[in-house]
Design a protein around this motif. Structure first.
Motif, PDB file in Angstrom:
ATOM      1  N   ASN A 167      50.816 -21.525  18.591  1.00 25.91           N
ATOM      2  CA  ASN A 167      49.887 -20.423  18.334  1.00 25.91           C
ATOM      3  C   ASN A 167      50.578 -19.198  17.728  1.00 25.91           C
ATOM      4  N   LEU A 170      49.735 -18.818  14.071  1.00 24.48           N
ATOM      5  CA  LEU A 170      48.360 -18.685  13.583  1.00 24.48           C
ATOM      6  C   LEU A 170      48.192 -17.595  12.541  1.00 24.48           C
ATOM      7  N   ILE A 173      49.472 -18.598   9.314  1.00 22.69           N
ATOM      8  CA  ILE A 173      48.631 -19.598   8.639  1.00 22.69           C
ATOM      9  C   ILE A 173      47.408 -18.920   8.016  1.00 22.69           C
ATOM     10  N   ILE A 196      45.302 -24.582  15.077  1.00 25.57           N
ATOM     11  CA  ILE A 196      45.994 -24.823  13.796  1.00 25.57           C
ATOM     12  C   ILE A 196      45.136 -25.693  12.887  1.00 25.57           C
ATOM     13  N   THR A 200      43.614 -24.904   8.742  1.00 21.22           N
ATOM     14  CA  THR A 200      44.255 -25.568   7.604  1.00 21.22           C
ATOM     15  C   THR A 200      43.225 -26.438   6.902  1.00 21.22           C
TER      16      THR A 200
END
Ligand code: ZN
Length: 377
Positions: A167, A170, A173, A196, A200
């Motif tokens: 995490n 995150l 991302i 996740i 994505t």
């Protein structure tokens, strides 16, 4: 690694290139595919494509400075992250400690599994993981300026090995630094942190096509056409499995199979016993392959029987053999019972059952089925 080095997966490669050309390549990609479908090679080929200085509309150039460094997995802006174990006491568990081994592993076995990787670093009895330290290191490195002025790419192999620490990634991302791409390569997406997964964009790899596997075996391993077709037909879409089978069957399996059916139908117990002894001396993968091969031929005979004269998609020598089986008018129930018996034997061999006993028991059961006797319970 160029796209051309990745077996098959044409549609996916073209799709990725199209996205790149239209400026639509997502910054966080999750490539998922079963073992042997090529997730890691594809992830690396994509990283190389992104960073190549002279990419074309089909592939990276393979020769520019960036390509050369990425091919050796030595580019300072390519961050590789993979399951590893504690290296030394009081040292953080980070991929960097094993980068030299990882380069060698990918060079030797780009289609290898995590289990094979952990064996490679002699850690097969330990649990590999992607630690909190590893996440911190990724954040630190991706937040730095690029070393070489282009894009930065993270390729993380098997994010399933991230625990809750994942995490930490995150925010990265969601809002990656400029020109930064995060490529995750997974086999079991259901085991990835949901946080996740949802951030994505997933690209699913289908099992490899039989023809693509056969072509690759012929071109890369110099396998002859017949053997390549046999191995590819049984590899169930996995190039890793195909290589394993290919490696384990140097002798002509077809002769053994002929002996098996002669033994069964001519009631030749001596042949069957000697074959069962020969087979039980082979390695487990080789035994499995031999048995799968028999199942494959029997299933083809069944299909041939039900689909009438439709051509069988087999090498000639095997197609002839299947035609002979069909001409013997063996009942479908018998063939199905034989397939069942062999499949069960594969199951036990995979689970380390005593191989000699299993092989002999299988021969006896097959013999009973063929000679239409009741199988004693
Ligand atoms: Zn290049």
């Amino acid at each position: 690694m160029r796209f051309g080095d990745v077996v098959g997966q044409q549609e996916t490669k073209q799709g990725l290139i199209r996205m790149w050309e239209h400026n639509q390549l997502p910054h966080a990609i999750l490539i998922t595919g079963a073992e042997g479908t090529g997730g890691l090679p594809l992830g690396l080929a994509l990283a190389q494509y992104i960073m190549c200085e002279h990419r074309t509309e089909t592939d990276s150039c393979g020769v520019c400075a960036n390509c050369t460094k990425i091919t050796r997995l030595e580019h300072a802006d390519l961050h590789l992250s993979f399951p590893s174990t504690k290296w030394k006491e009081r040292h953080p568990t980070v991929s960097r400690n094993y980068i030299r081994e990882f380069r060698e592993f990918v060079k030797q076995t780009p289609y290898g599994t995590v289990y094979e990787w952990l064996q490679f670093i002699e850690a097969e009895n330990k649990q590999g993981n992607l630690s909190a330290d590893e996440c911190n290191e990724i954040l630190e490195r991706l937040n730095l300026k690029t070393y070489e002025g282009g894009s930065k790419v993270l390729v993380m192999w098997r994010p399933e090995y991230l625990g809750k620490e994942g995490n930490k990634l995150l925010k990265m991302i969601e809002e990656p630094p400029a020109n930064t791409f995060l490529i995750f390569v997974a086999e079991q997406p259901e085991d990835i942190l949901a946080t996740i997964r949802s951030r994505t964009q997933t690209i699913k790899l289908p099992p490899l096509k039989t023809n693509d596997i056969a072509d690759a075996l012929i071109r890369r391993s110099g396998t002859d056409t017949l053997q390549a077709a046999r191995v590819a037909a049984l590899a169930m879409g996995s190039y890793n499995r195909a290589l394993e089978y290919n490696h384990s069957t140097e002798n002509d399996l077809f002769e053994d199979v002929r002996k098996l059916f002669n033994g069964l139908y001519k009631n030749n117990g001596v042949d069957l016993t000697s074959l069962s002894e020969d087979w039980s001396k082979k390695g487990r993968e080789q035994q499995k392959f031999a048995l799968l091969y028999v199942v494959h031929l029997l299933e083809n005979a069944l299909r041939h029987t039900y689909l009438g004269n439709q051509p069988v998609n087999l090498p000639q020598v095997e197609a002839d053999f299947v035609s002979k089986l069909v001409a013997m008018h063996i009942e479908a129930e018998s063939i199905a019972a034989m397939v069942d018996t062999i499949t069960n034997t594969i199951y036990y061999i995979e689970r380390n059952a005593h191989q000699k006993t299993q092989m002999l028991a299988m021969m006896i059961r097959l013999h009973y089925i063929v000679q239409r006797k009741e199988i004693p319970v």
